[in-house]
Design a protein around this motif. Structure first.
Motif, PDB file in Angstrom:
ATOM      1  N   TYR A   7       4.266   1.847  -7.270  1.00 43.03           N
ATOM      2  CA  TYR A   7       4.583   2.019  -5.863  1.00 43.03           C
ATOM      3  C   TYR A   7       3.467   1.445  -5.009  1.00 43.03           C
ATOM      4  CZ  TYR A   7       7.871   5.489  -7.646  1.00 43.03           C
ATOM      5  OH  TYR A   7       8.878   6.128  -8.317  1.00 43.03           O
ATOM      6  N   GLU A   8       3.825   1.014  -3.795  1.00 43.38           N
ATOM      7  CA  GLU A   8       2.842   0.600  -2.794  1.00 43.38           C
ATOM      8  C   GLU A   8       3.076   1.437  -1.548  1.00 43.38           C
ATOM      9  OE1 GLU A   8       2.559  -3.553  -1.915  1.00 43.38           O
ATOM     10  OE2 GLU A   8       2.649  -4.103  -4.030  1.00 43.38           O
ATOM     11  N   TYR A   9       1.988   1.760  -0.867  1.00 42.30           N
ATOM     12  CA  TYR A   9       2.035   2.599   0.327  1.00 42.30           C
ATOM     13  C   TYR A   9       1.359   1.886   1.480  1.00 42.30           C
ATOM     14  CZ  TYR A   9       3.249   6.180  -3.058  1.00 42.30           C
ATOM     15  OH  TYR A   9       3.868   6.885  -4.049  1.00 42.30           O
ATOM     16  N   ASP A  10       1.784   2.200   2.707  1.00 41.44           N
ATOM     17  CA  ASP A  10       1.122   1.621   3.870  1.00 41.44           C
ATOM     18  C   ASP A  10      -0.091   2.465   4.244  1.00 41.44           C
ATOM     19  OD1 ASP A  10       2.163   3.854   5.184  1.00 41.44           O
ATOM     20  OD2 ASP A  10       3.494   2.707   6.481  1.00 41.44           O
ATOM     21  N   ALA A  11      -0.751   2.109   5.331  1.00 37.70           N
ATOM     22  CA  ALA A  11      -1.985   2.794   5.734  1.00 37.70           C
ATOM     23  C   ALA A  11      -1.748   4.244   6.133  1.00 37.70           C
ATOM     24  CB  ALA A  11      -2.633   2.049   6.894  1.00 37.70           C
ATOM     25  N   LEU A  12      -0.503   4.605   6.466  1.00 34.14           N
ATOM     26  CA  LEU A  12      -0.173   5.981   6.840  1.00 34.14           C
ATOM     27  C   LEU A  12       0.292   6.824   5.659  1.00 34.14           C
ATOM     28  CD1 LEU A  12       1.694   5.227  10.179  1.00 34.14           C
ATOM     29  CD2 LEU A  12      -0.662   6.014   9.875  1.00 34.14           C
ATOM     30  N   GLY A  13       0.324   6.237   4.458  1.00 33.86           N
ATOM     31  CA  GLY A  13       0.710   6.980   3.263  1.00 33.86           C
ATOM     32  C   GLY A  13       2.195   6.989   2.988  1.00 33.86           C
ATOM     33  N   ARG A  14       2.981   6.154   3.675  1.00 35.35           N
ATOM     34  CA  ARG A  14       4.420   6.092   3.447  1.00 35.35           C
ATOM     35  C   ARG A  14       4.719   5.075   2.354  1.00 35.35           C
ATOM     36  NH1 ARG A  14       5.892   4.925   9.629  1.00 35.35           N
ATOM     37  NH2 ARG A  14       4.455   3.254   9.070  1.00 35.35           N
ATOM     38  N   ARG A  15       5.621   5.418   1.449  1.00 36.22           N
ATOM     39  CA  ARG A  15       6.000   4.484   0.398  1.00 36.22           C
ATOM     40  C   ARG A  15       6.773   3.340   1.020  1.00 36.22           C
ATOM     41  NH1 ARG A  15       9.259   6.983  -4.256  1.00 36.22           N
ATOM     42  NH2 ARG A  15       7.228   7.912  -4.633  1.00 36.22           N
ATOM     43  N   ILE A  16       6.330   2.117   0.780  1.00 32.12           N
ATOM     44  CA  ILE A  16       6.996   0.952   1.347  1.00 32.12           C
ATOM     45  C   ILE A  16       7.580   0.029   0.284  1.00 32.12           C
ATOM     46  CG2 ILE A  16       5.687   0.952   3.493  1.00 32.12           C
ATOM     47  CD1 ILE A  16       3.909  -1.254   2.248  1.00 32.12           C
ATOM     48  N   LEU A  17       7.187   0.230  -0.974  1.00 25.56           N
ATOM     49  CA  LEU A  17       7.647  -0.659  -2.031  1.00 25.56           C
ATOM     50  C   LEU A  17       7.649   0.081  -3.362  1.00 25.56           C
ATOM     51  CD1 LEU A  17       8.295  -3.748  -2.609  1.00 25.56           C
ATOM     52  CD2 LEU A  17       5.925  -3.894  -3.362  1.00 25.56           C
ATOM     53  N   ILE A  30      13.202  -4.316  -7.347  1.00 25.32           N
ATOM     54  CA  ILE A  30      12.206  -4.062  -6.310  1.00 25.32           C
ATOM     55  C   ILE A  30      12.932  -3.436  -5.126  1.00 25.32           C
ATOM     56  CG2 ILE A  30      10.560  -5.072  -4.696  1.00 25.32           C
ATOM     57  CD1 ILE A  30      10.214  -7.367  -6.700  1.00 25.32           C
ATOM     58  N   VAL A  31      12.439  -2.294  -4.671  1.00 26.75           N
ATOM     59  CA  VAL A  31      13.044  -1.607  -3.526  1.00 26.75           C
ATOM     60  C   VAL A  31      12.017  -1.558  -2.403  1.00 26.75           C
ATOM     61  CG1 VAL A  31      14.111   0.509  -2.692  1.00 26.75           C
ATOM     62  CG2 VAL A  31      14.444  -0.186  -5.064  1.00 26.75           C
ATOM     63  N   ARG A  32      12.422  -2.025  -1.221  1.00 23.26           N
ATOM     64  CA  ARG A  32      11.575  -1.983  -0.028  1.00 23.26           C
ATOM     65  C   ARG A  32      12.086  -0.882   0.894  1.00 23.26           C
ATOM     66  NH1 ARG A  32       8.400  -6.407  -0.215  1.00 23.26           N
ATOM     67  NH2 ARG A  32       9.155  -8.099  -1.513  1.00 23.26           N
ATOM     68  N   TYR A  33      11.169  -0.050   1.391  1.00 27.92           N
ATOM     69  CA  TYR A  33      11.513   1.080   2.255  1.00 27.92           C
ATOM     70  C   TYR A  33      11.027   0.815   3.671  1.00 27.92           C
ATOM     71  CZ  TYR A  33      12.059   3.409  -2.247  1.00 27.92           C
ATOM     72  OH  TYR A  33      12.444   3.737  -3.518  1.00 27.92           O
ATOM     73  N   TYR A  34      11.879   1.124   4.644  1.00 24.45           N
ATOM     74  CA  TYR A  34      11.539   0.967   6.053  1.00 24.45           C
ATOM     75  C   TYR A  34      11.662   2.324   6.731  1.00 24.45           C
ATOM     76  CZ  TYR A  34      12.129  -3.889   4.788  1.00 24.45           C
ATOM     77  OH  TYR A  34      12.014  -5.093   4.167  1.00 24.45           O
ATOM     78  N   HIS A  35      10.657   2.673   7.539  1.00 24.82           N
ATOM     79  CA  HIS A  35      10.579   3.994   8.164  1.00 24.82           C
ATOM     80  C   HIS A  35      10.673   3.881   9.676  1.00 24.82           C
ATOM     81  CE1 HIS A  35       8.473   4.182   4.321  1.00 24.82           C
ATOM     82  NE2 HIS A  35       8.813   5.454   4.271  1.00 24.82           N
ATOM     83  N   ASN A  36      11.106   4.977  10.301  1.00 22.80           N
ATOM     84  CA  ASN A  36      11.033   5.043  11.761  1.00 22.80           C
ATOM     85  C   ASN A  36       9.708   5.699  12.156  1.00 22.80           C
ATOM     86  OD1 ASN A  36      11.406   7.808  11.358  1.00 22.80           O
ATOM     87  ND2 ASN A  36      13.477   7.841  12.194  1.00 22.80           N
ATOM     88  N   ASP A  37       9.526   5.951  13.433  1.00 20.22           N
ATOM     89  CA  ASP A  37       8.251   6.511  13.890  1.00 20.22           C
ATOM     90  C   ASP A  37       8.071   7.973  13.512  1.00 20.22           C
ATOM     91  OD1 ASP A  37      10.238   7.384  15.599  1.00 20.22           O
ATOM     92  OD2 ASP A  37       9.014   7.224  17.396  1.00 20.22           O
ATOM     93  N   GLN A  40      10.705   8.930   8.639  1.00 22.01           N
ATOM     94  CA  GLN A  40      11.964   9.053   7.907  1.00 22.01           C
ATOM     95  C   GLN A  40      12.362   7.679   7.377  1.00 22.01           C
ATOM     96  OE1 GLN A  40      13.860  10.515  11.381  1.00 22.01           O
ATOM     97  NE2 GLN A  40      13.924  12.618  10.649  1.00 22.01           N
ATOM     98  N   VAL A  41      12.820   7.632   6.135  1.00 21.84           N
ATOM     99  CA  VAL A  41      13.288   6.374   5.563  1.00 21.84           C
ATOM    100  C   VAL A  41      14.650   6.070   6.182  1.00 21.84           C
ATOM    101  CG1 VAL A  41      13.991   5.161   3.477  1.00 21.84           C
ATOM    102  CG2 VAL A  41      12.053   6.731   3.406  1.00 21.84           C
ATOM    103  N   VAL A  42      14.720   5.003   6.951  1.00 17.95           N
ATOM    104  CA  VAL A  42      15.968   4.648   7.613  1.00 17.95           C
ATOM    105  C   VAL A  42      16.683   3.499   6.913  1.00 17.95           C
ATOM    106  CG1 VAL A  42      15.278   5.513   9.875  1.00 17.95           C
ATOM    107  CG2 VAL A  42      14.756   3.160   9.255  1.00 17.95           C
ATOM    108  N   TYR A  43      15.992   2.806   6.026  1.00 16.19           N
ATOM    109  CA  TYR A  43      16.589   1.649   5.368  1.00 16.19           C
ATOM    110  C   TYR A  43      15.853   1.398   4.065  1.00 16.19           C
ATOM    111  CZ  TYR A  43      18.540  -3.109   5.111  1.00 16.19           C
ATOM    112  OH  TYR A  43      19.201  -4.238   4.727  1.00 16.19           O
ATOM    113  N   ALA A  44      16.606   1.196   3.007  1.00 14.53           N
ATOM    114  CA  ALA A  44      16.025   0.820   1.721  1.00 14.53           C
ATOM    115  C   ALA A  44      16.841  -0.344   1.173  1.00 14.53           C
ATOM    116  CB  ALA A  44      16.045   1.987   0.740  1.00 14.53           C
ATOM    117  N   ALA A  45      16.168  -1.411   0.808  1.00 14.02           N
ATOM    118  CA  ALA A  45      16.848  -2.608   0.319  1.00 14.02           C
ATOM    119  C   ALA A  45      16.292  -2.987  -1.041  1.00 14.02           C
ATOM    120  CB  ALA A  45      16.673  -3.763   1.287  1.00 14.02           C
ATOM    121  N   THR A  46      17.189  -3.435  -1.914  1.00 13.26           N
ATOM    122  CA  THR A  46      16.811  -3.887  -3.241  1.00 13.26           C
ATOM    123  C   THR A  46      16.676  -5.395  -3.237  1.00 13.26           C
ATOM    124  OG1 THR A  46      18.044  -2.075  -4.232  1.00 13.26           O
ATOM    125  CG2 THR A  46      17.487  -3.898  -5.666  1.00 13.26           C
TER     126      THR A  46
END
Length: 87
Positions: A7-17, A30-37, A40-46
Motif C-alpha cells: 500500500y501507499e499513503y499520502d502525507a495525511l495517512g490516507r491510503r491512495i494506492l 492496482i487500485v487507486r483511491y480518491y478521497h474527499n476533504d 471518505q473514499v469517494v472513488y476507487a479505480a482499478t
C-alpha cells in the motif's frame, strides 16, 4: 497460494494506492483511491495493463459517514452494482 500486496499513503495517512501480486509475484491489480476533504473514499479505480476500470464510487450526504449511494463493480456483475441507502 500466497498473495502479496503493498500500500501507499499520502502525507495525511490516507491510503491512495494498493498493489496486489499473484502467486508468480507479477502485478495482478492496482487500485487507486480518491478521497474527499472528509477523508471518505469517494472513488476507487482499478488500473490494468490496458485500461482503468471503476471499482467503487460513493456519494456521501452532509452527515458524518452518511453514505447515500454506492456503485460497486467488484462482484463482476454490473447489473447488481448500484446500492441506494435512504435514511
Amino acid at each position: 497460494m500466497l498473495v502479496e500486496y503493498e500500500y501507499e499513503y499520502d502525507a495525511l495517512g490516507r491510503r491512495i494506492l494498493a498493489v496486489f501480486y499473484d502467486e508468480n509475484e507479477d502485478v495482478d491489480k492496482i487500485v487507486r483511491y480518491y478521497h474527499n476533504d472528509r477523508w471518505q473514499v469517494v472513488y476507487a479505480a482499478t488500473d490494468n495493463a490496458s485500461e482503468a476500470d471503476l471499482e467503487q464510487e460513493s456519494v456521501f450526504g452532509d452527515g458524518i459517514d452518511e453514505l447515500v449511494m454506492m456503485y460497486n463493480t467488484t462482484s463482476g456483475d454490473p447489473n447488481s452494482a448500484v446500492y441506494y441507502l435512504l435514511l
